[in-house]
Scaffold this active site. Structure first.
Site, PDB file in Angstrom:
ATOM      1  N   GLU A 115     -94.382 -22.354  -7.773  1.00 34.17           N
ATOM      2  CA  GLU A 115     -94.376 -23.814  -7.856  1.00 34.17           C
ATOM      3  C   GLU A 115     -95.813 -24.348  -7.824  1.00 34.17           C
ATOM      4  O   GLU A 115     -96.176 -25.264  -8.539  1.00 34.17           O
ATOM      5  CB  GLU A 115     -93.585 -24.336  -6.667  1.00 34.17           C
ATOM      6  CG  GLU A 115     -92.614 -25.417  -6.814  1.00 34.17           C
ATOM      7  CD  GLU A 115     -91.749 -25.485  -8.042  1.00 34.17           C
ATOM      8  OE1 GLU A 115     -91.931 -24.759  -9.040  1.00 34.17           O
ATOM      9  OE2 GLU A 115     -90.877 -26.340  -8.018  1.00 34.17           O
ATOM     10  N   THR A 131     -94.609 -33.012 -13.472  1.00 34.97           N
ATOM     11  CA  THR A 131     -94.486 -33.184 -12.015  1.00 34.97           C
ATOM     12  C   THR A 131     -95.813 -33.560 -11.375  1.00 34.97           C
ATOM     13  O   THR A 131     -95.866 -34.430 -10.495  1.00 34.97           O
ATOM     14  CB  THR A 131     -93.938 -31.880 -11.389  1.00 34.97           C
ATOM     15  OG1 THR A 131     -92.633 -31.665 -11.926  1.00 34.97           O
ATOM     16  CG2 THR A 131     -93.823 -31.987  -9.874  1.00 34.97           C
TER      17      THR A 131
HETATM   18  N1  HSE Z   1     -90.140 -32.698  -4.560  1.00 36.19           N
HETATM   19  C1  HSE Z   1     -90.769 -32.546  -5.841  1.00 36.19           C
HETATM   20  C2  HSE Z   1     -91.266 -33.889  -6.320  1.00 36.19           C
HETATM   21  C3  HSE Z   1     -89.766 -31.993  -6.812  1.00 36.19           C
HETATM   22  O1  HSE Z   1     -90.490 -34.851  -6.215  1.00 36.19           O
HETATM   23  O2  HSE Z   1     -92.385 -33.998  -6.786  1.00 36.19           O
HETATM   24  C4  HSE Z   1     -90.282 -31.824  -8.201  1.00 36.19           C
HETATM   25  O3  HSE Z   1     -90.773 -30.553  -8.402  1.00 36.19           O
END
Ligand code: HSE
Length: 312
Positions: free
Chosen positions: A130, A183
């Protein structure tokens, strides 16, 4: 066993009020990895399908090979591994696409090596993926994709991950408007200082949501699905967000929010039938407004990533 095929599912991170701490897995879509042992002594990506040429073949830069390499290193094993990655979900969609690939790769490698790690022990490796994919090692996509079900990340340091119960029949409508939101960018627009009043409201909702899961109280689950911190900022990136929320609630959704960092939106519903009708209404509204979209309907996937039949 010298080869294996693994499916890892999409996931809905945050679940409205639980930014970076709540997530659940769905049954589909998901990515697949076919992996085989070889005598090369190195990890290689032999094929990537479904990515429109966007993912790197360089094993140090590709999330799947990088996490597999990291797993091998931690075990002190120098094993040749060939990876074929079949991407079956869109990038930058909020469906946990990079997480699904990394999780599929890790589970496949773990199977081929004779399961030296438990799924929980694989989680830190998936989180590294990630970090490589979007700059932050959050676990709210990778944990449900790996472990299945609804998951709470109670703490990141030390890592403390808790599987939560899910009321029978709880289902999800997912609608993905065809716009891409990376993201990293969606994380950079969030305020890092929040007023105490917002924090109080948010942690009340997280507690309420979890209490609702434990007591099978769908109304409590629904009214706790309120995000006063992240959604008000991110929703501006999502076409017709407020309109879709209104429609979802009119059509008996328990609650509505952004899936991960968007643009996919999700509605939790008490039955699969309700989720199907919510998905249809939202999908139609986007299309009426000239926005292409894809929708999925799924119960919560309690199993997570799994070995599937099928050779190369
Ligand atoms: N928790 C993360 C965000 C999830 O909202 O950025 C997306 O990868």
């Amino acid at each position: 066993m010298d080869s294996v095929r693994v499916f890892a599912p999409a996931s809905v991170a945050n679940v409205s009020c639980g930014y970076d701490v709540l997530g659940f897995a769905v049954h589909h879509p998901g990515d697949e990895v076919f992996m085989s042992l070889n005598s090369s002594g190195r990890v290689s990506l032999d094929l990537i399908e479904g990515d429109d040429g966007r993912l790197p073949y360089d094993p140090a830069k590709n999330t799947v090979s990088a996490v597999v390499f990291s797993l091998l290193k931690s075990l002190g094993i120098e094993q040749g591994i060939g990876i074929k990655l079949y991407k079956k979900m869109p990038f930058g969609s909020g469906l946990g696409s990079s997480s699904a690939s990394a999780v599929a790769g890790l589970l496949a490698a773990n199977e081929l090596l004779g399961r030296p790690k438990t799924r929980m022990q694989l989680l830190p490796f998936a989180m590294e993926g990630e970090k490589l994919a979007c700059g932050n090692a959050h676990a709210d996509n990778v944990a449900p994709a790996l472990l299945g079900g609804m998951v709470l990340i109670r703490s990141y340091d030390p890592l403390d991950v808790i599987s939560l119960p899910v009321p029978e029949g709880l289902s999800c409508a997912l609608v993905y408007p065809h716009v891409e939101i990376p993201t990293l960018a969606a994380r950079q627009i969030i305020r890092t200082n929040i007023p105490m009043t917002s924090a109080i409201r948010q942690w009340g909702n997280v507690g309420g949501f979890i209490a609702g899961l434990f007591t099978n109280d769908n109304d409590l689950i629904g009214r706790s699905m309120e995000d006063v911190i992240v959604e008000p900022v991110r929703k501006m990136l999502i076409p017709h967000f407020d309109e879709m929320r209104e429609l979802a609630m009119e059509n008996k959704a328990l609650g509505f929010g952004i899936s991960g960092s968007g643009p996919t939106v999700f509605a939790l519903c008490s039955t699969r039938e309700t989720a199907r009708s919510v998905a249809c209404v939202l999908d139609a509204r986007l299309k009426d407004n000239g926005i292409g979209s894809t929708c999925y309907v799924s119960q919560i996937n309690m199993e997570g990533a799994r070995v599937v039949d099928g050779s190369d």
